[in-house]
Structure formats: structure tokens, C-alpha cells
Design a protein around this motif. Structure first.
Motif, PDB file in Angstrom:
ATOM      1  N   GLN A 123     -11.378  34.397 -13.186  1.00  0.00           N
ATOM      2  CA  GLN A 123     -12.374  35.477 -13.248  1.00  0.00           C
ATOM      3  C   GLN A 123     -13.648  35.118 -12.475  1.00  0.00           C
ATOM      4  N   TRP A 124     -13.789  33.836 -12.103  1.00  0.00           N
ATOM      5  CA  TRP A 124     -14.962  33.403 -11.350  1.00  0.00           C
ATOM      6  C   TRP A 124     -14.754  33.514  -9.847  1.00  0.00           C
ATOM      7  N   CYS A 125     -13.553  33.871  -9.424  1.00  0.00           N
ATOM      8  CA  CYS A 125     -13.311  34.057  -7.994  1.00  0.00           C
ATOM      9  C   CYS A 125     -13.954  35.361  -7.510  1.00  0.00           C
ATOM     10  N   GLN A 126     -14.362  35.367  -6.263  1.00  0.00           N
ATOM     11  CA  GLN A 126     -15.011  36.562  -5.717  1.00  0.00           C
ATOM     12  C   GLN A 126     -14.001  37.625  -5.293  1.00  0.00           C
ATOM     13  N   SER A 127     -12.781  37.210  -5.006  1.00  0.00           N
ATOM     14  CA  SER A 127     -11.744  38.163  -4.618  1.00  0.00           C
ATOM     15  C   SER A 127     -10.415  37.702  -5.193  1.00  0.00           C
ATOM     16  N   HIS A 128      -9.873  38.495  -6.125  1.00  0.00           N
ATOM     17  CA  HIS A 128      -8.570  38.148  -6.665  1.00  0.00           C
ATOM     18  C   HIS A 128      -7.496  38.215  -5.582  1.00  0.00           C
ATOM     19  N   LEU A 129      -7.628  39.150  -4.664  1.00  0.00           N
ATOM     20  CA  LEU A 129      -6.641  39.268  -3.606  1.00  0.00           C
ATOM     21  C   LEU A 129      -6.631  38.017  -2.734  1.00  0.00           C
ATOM     22  N   THR A 149      -6.608  35.305 -17.745  1.00  0.00           N
ATOM     23  CA  THR A 149      -7.918  35.667 -17.215  1.00  0.00           C
ATOM     24  C   THR A 149      -8.545  36.760 -18.072  1.00  0.00           C
ATOM     25  N   LEU A 150      -9.862  36.830 -18.048  1.00  0.00           N
ATOM     26  CA  LEU A 150     -10.570  37.894 -18.751  1.00  0.00           C
ATOM     27  C   LEU A 150     -10.457  39.183 -17.941  1.00  0.00           C
ATOM     28  N   CYS A 151     -10.409  40.292 -18.640  1.00  0.00           N
ATOM     29  CA  CYS A 151     -10.365  41.581 -17.966  1.00  0.00           C
ATOM     30  C   CYS A 151     -11.288  42.583 -18.653  1.00  0.00           C
ATOM     31  N   GLU A 152     -11.313  43.765 -18.122  1.00  0.00           N
ATOM     32  CA  GLU A 152     -12.235  44.816 -18.549  1.00  0.00           C
ATOM     33  C   GLU A 152     -12.233  44.972 -20.072  1.00  0.00           C
ATOM     34  N   GLY A 153     -13.439  45.035 -20.655  1.00  0.00           N
ATOM     35  CA  GLY A 153     -13.575  45.173 -22.098  1.00  0.00           C
ATOM     36  C   GLY A 153     -13.953  43.890 -22.802  1.00  0.00           C
ATOM     37  N   SER A 154     -14.098  42.807 -22.045  1.00  0.00           N
ATOM     38  CA  SER A 154     -14.476  41.533 -22.649  1.00  0.00           C
ATOM     39  C   SER A 154     -15.973  41.478 -22.961  1.00  0.00           C
ATOM     40  N   MET A 155     -16.307  40.901 -24.105  1.00  0.00           N
ATOM     41  CA  MET A 155     -17.684  40.660 -24.542  1.00  0.00           C
ATOM     42  C   MET A 155     -18.510  41.945 -24.615  1.00  0.00           C
ATOM     43  N   LEU A 156     -17.870  42.992 -25.101  1.00  0.00           N
ATOM     44  CA  LEU A 156     -18.560  44.277 -25.217  1.00  0.00           C
ATOM     45  C   LEU A 156     -19.775  44.204 -26.133  1.00  0.00           C
ATOM     46  N   GLU A 157     -19.688  43.382 -27.183  1.00  0.00           N
ATOM     47  CA  GLU A 157     -20.788  43.316 -28.148  1.00  0.00           C
ATOM     48  C   GLU A 157     -22.085  42.866 -27.481  1.00  0.00           C
ATOM     49  N   ILE A 158     -21.978  41.866 -26.613  1.00  0.00           N
ATOM     50  CA  ILE A 158     -23.179  41.378 -25.917  1.00  0.00           C
ATOM     51  C   ILE A 158     -23.741  42.468 -25.009  1.00  0.00           C
ATOM     52  N   TYR A 174     -15.695  42.533 -15.840  1.00  0.00           N
ATOM     53  CA  TYR A 174     -14.417  42.024 -15.355  1.00  0.00           C
ATOM     54  C   TYR A 174     -13.512  43.163 -14.908  1.00  0.00           C
ATOM     55  N   PRO A 175     -12.590  42.878 -13.988  1.00  0.00           N
ATOM     56  CA  PRO A 175     -11.719  43.940 -13.478  1.00  0.00           C
ATOM     57  C   PRO A 175     -10.710  44.395 -14.521  1.00  0.00           C
ATOM     58  N   SER A 176     -10.186  45.584 -14.332  1.00  0.00           N
ATOM     59  CA  SER A 176      -9.153  46.092 -15.221  1.00  0.00           C
ATOM     60  C   SER A 176      -7.854  45.331 -14.993  1.00  0.00           C
ATOM     61  N   VAL A 177      -6.985  45.370 -15.982  1.00  0.00           N
ATOM     62  CA  VAL A 177      -5.665  44.765 -15.828  1.00  0.00           C
ATOM     63  C   VAL A 177      -4.933  45.417 -14.660  1.00  0.00           C
ATOM     64  N   GLU A 178      -5.100  46.738 -14.517  1.00  0.00           N
ATOM     65  CA  GLU A 178      -4.433  47.456 -13.443  1.00  0.00           C
ATOM     66  C   GLU A 178      -4.869  46.935 -12.065  1.00  0.00           C
ATOM     67  N   LYS A 179      -6.162  46.630 -11.921  1.00  0.00           N
ATOM     68  CA  LYS A 179      -6.654  46.108 -10.638  1.00  0.00           C
ATOM     69  C   LYS A 179      -6.103  44.704 -10.381  1.00  0.00           C
ATOM     70  N   ILE A 180      -6.064  43.875 -11.400  1.00  0.00           N
ATOM     71  CA  ILE A 180      -5.514  42.531 -11.250  1.00  0.00           C
ATOM     72  C   ILE A 180      -4.057  42.605 -10.815  1.00  0.00           C
TER      73      ILE A 180
END
Length: 267
Positions: A123-129, A149-158, A174-180
Motif C-alpha cells: 500500500q506504500w507503493c506509488q503505483s500498483h501497476l 494489502t489495505l484497501c478502501e474503507g480502512s481506518m474509517l474511524e480516524i 487506499y484503493p478499492s479491491v476492484e482497482k487492485i
């Protein structure tokens, strides 16, 4: 230990910021990494039960996966951006060769690994592709790419608590699972197994929840709109807002985690 491999065409400022953040957290990582250890245990349980020639732990951190991976191969390489993290990893598993390098520009020859493993680091990479293209390049035709990897919806409380204070999220998005998955398929890899889990941690205090992020080095905020200075009054307001999420068990911090096992497409 090999020195950092960093080609000239990457965002050096971001990469160095990332390396410094994780290096500062090297001595506190293992104490605070309860979530990371849970994810690691789950990912390790998904590995293929085969003997392999050459294995890499990409983003190995303090080396918590190295012992388990050593049972799969006699040639084990740990890669991370933080030399301080790698120093601790080497102390845990001196049989591994540890290399300081950037995941998106790996200093390895084509088709040189049977298994590339990575838990909560891509998740720290600048481009998953770009990353997936690198993985495909260095993975042999029968190889495995196993990652969480973390994806969209992580750490919503913060994010939600900060939005109530100043309208900013103050946290990475974080990107969606679909994008990954889309980037993975575009790179020429195919999914062998995929699972997405909601994982919720609980803490006694808001400070403990924040420390679970900060003390493992994961407090780098990558989006400029979410970076701003925090005054004492803003922090107190944030704590009040975050405390409202208490669910009877404790202060929650939720993650969406993707677990994916991939291989090269069969021609």
C-alpha cells in the motif's frame, strides 16, 4: 546487508520520507504490531505447500515472516526500504540475505524467484501497476505472488473523527479491491485465490489506537489535502470525536484487508 537500490526516476522525496518513518519505528514496531501480526498469520496460512528454490519477503520489516518462509526455501531474501528494520530482521533470521531496495524498482534479474511474499507493505507503493509489472518480471513461469494489502474503507474511524474537527481526513486513502485486481490483471498476472476481510482492533484509549499506527511507522500521509498541522485544541476535539465510536468493547480501528494469491497467466 546490501545498500538501498534507488533508480533516478522515482519520487525520491517520498521514498526517503517513507524509509525514515519506518526506521524511526523499528524499535517499537514489534510491540505495537498486533494487527500486522494477525494479517501475517492469515497470509502465511494461504501459502502453497511446496518446496521452492528462491523466495523473497518484499517489505519484510522486522522479519516476522522470515522464519516461516525459511522452511520453504534455502535461498531467502528480505527486501525493505528501511535499513533499521532490516537490521532487526537479520538478527531474527541470519540465514536470510537482506537488501535495502524499492519495491517498484527491484535489483533482481528476470524470472529469478519462485515465490514473492508481501504482507501489508505494497500500500506504500506509488503505483500498483508498476509494482505488479516488477513482480511479473522477476517471478518465474511457475512462481507465486502472495500478498496482503489495505484497501478502501480502512481506518474509517480516524478519518471520520478528523472530518468532524476540520473537514480533513488526516489519514491515507487506499484503493478499492476492484482497482487492485484491475492493475493485477493488466500486468499479466491472474488470481489464484482472493479474500477480503474486515478486521477490527480494539484499544483502551484513542491514544493507544493512534499509537498502533504511529509506532509501526505507518503514519506517513501521502495526500497533500490530508496533511495539516494539529494544535492541542484540535487534538482534544479529535479525541472527543473518536471516543464517540466506542462500541462497548473498546475504541475500534477497522481495516479492510485483501489477501491475494496470483500467478503468471498460462499461455
Amino acid at each position: 546487508m546490501s545498500s538501498l537500490f534507488m533508480p533516478p526516476d522515482v519520487d525520491l522525496t517520498y521514498k526517503l520520507q517513507l524509509a525514515r518513518s519506518f526506521s524511526r519505528a523499528a524499535s517499537t514496531y514489534d510491540f505495537h504490531a498486533n494487527f500486522q501480526k494477525q494479517v501475517l498469520t492469515s497470509l502465511l496460512s494461504m501459502l502453497p505447500s511446496v518446496q521452492l528454490d528462491r523466495v523473497m519477503d518484499l517489505g519484510c520489516g522486522t522479519g516476522n515472516a522470515l522464519k516461516s518462509l525459511s522452511y520453504l526455501s534455502q535461498q531467502l531474501i528480505g527486501v525493505d526500504l528501511s535499513e533499521s528494520m532490516l537490521g532487526i530482521a537479520y538478527e531474527k533470521e541470519s540465514g536470510a540475505n537482506v537488501i535495502c531496495a524499492d519495491a517498484e524498482n527491484l535489483p533482481f534479474t528476470d524470472n529469478s524467484f519462485n515465490l514473492i511474499f508481501s504482507s501489508l507493505s505494497i500500500q506504500w507503493c506509488q503505483s500498483h501497476l508498476s509494482l505488479f509489472n516488477e513482480i511479473k518480471r522477476i517471478m518465474d513461469s511457475e512462481g507465486w505472488w502472495c500478498f496482503s494489502t489495505l484497501c478502501e474503507g480502512s481506518m474509517l474511524e480516524i478519518g471520520e473523527a478528523w472530518k468532524q474537527v476540520d473537514g480533513r481526513l488526516h489519514s491515507n486513502q487506499y484503493p478499492s479491491v476492484e482497482k487492485i485486481v484491475s492493475d493485477l490483471l493488466e500486468s499479466g498476472l491472474e488470481i489464484h485465490q482472493k479474500e477480503v476481510r474486515t478486521m477490527k482492533m480494539h484499544f483502551h484509549t484513542v491514544q493507544d489506537a493512534i499509537y498502533s499506527v504511529k509506532k509501526v511507522g505507518a503514519s506517513v500521509v501521502t495526500e497533500a489535502d490530508n496533511r495539516s498541522s494539529v494544535t492541542p485544541s484540535m487534538w482534544r476535539a479529535f479525541v472527543t470525536q473518536y471516543n464517540a465510536f466506542h462500541d462497548g468493547v473498546g475504541i475500534p480501528l477497522s481495516y479492510q484487508v485483501a489477501f491475494i494469491i496470483a500467478r503468471k497467466k498460462v499461455r
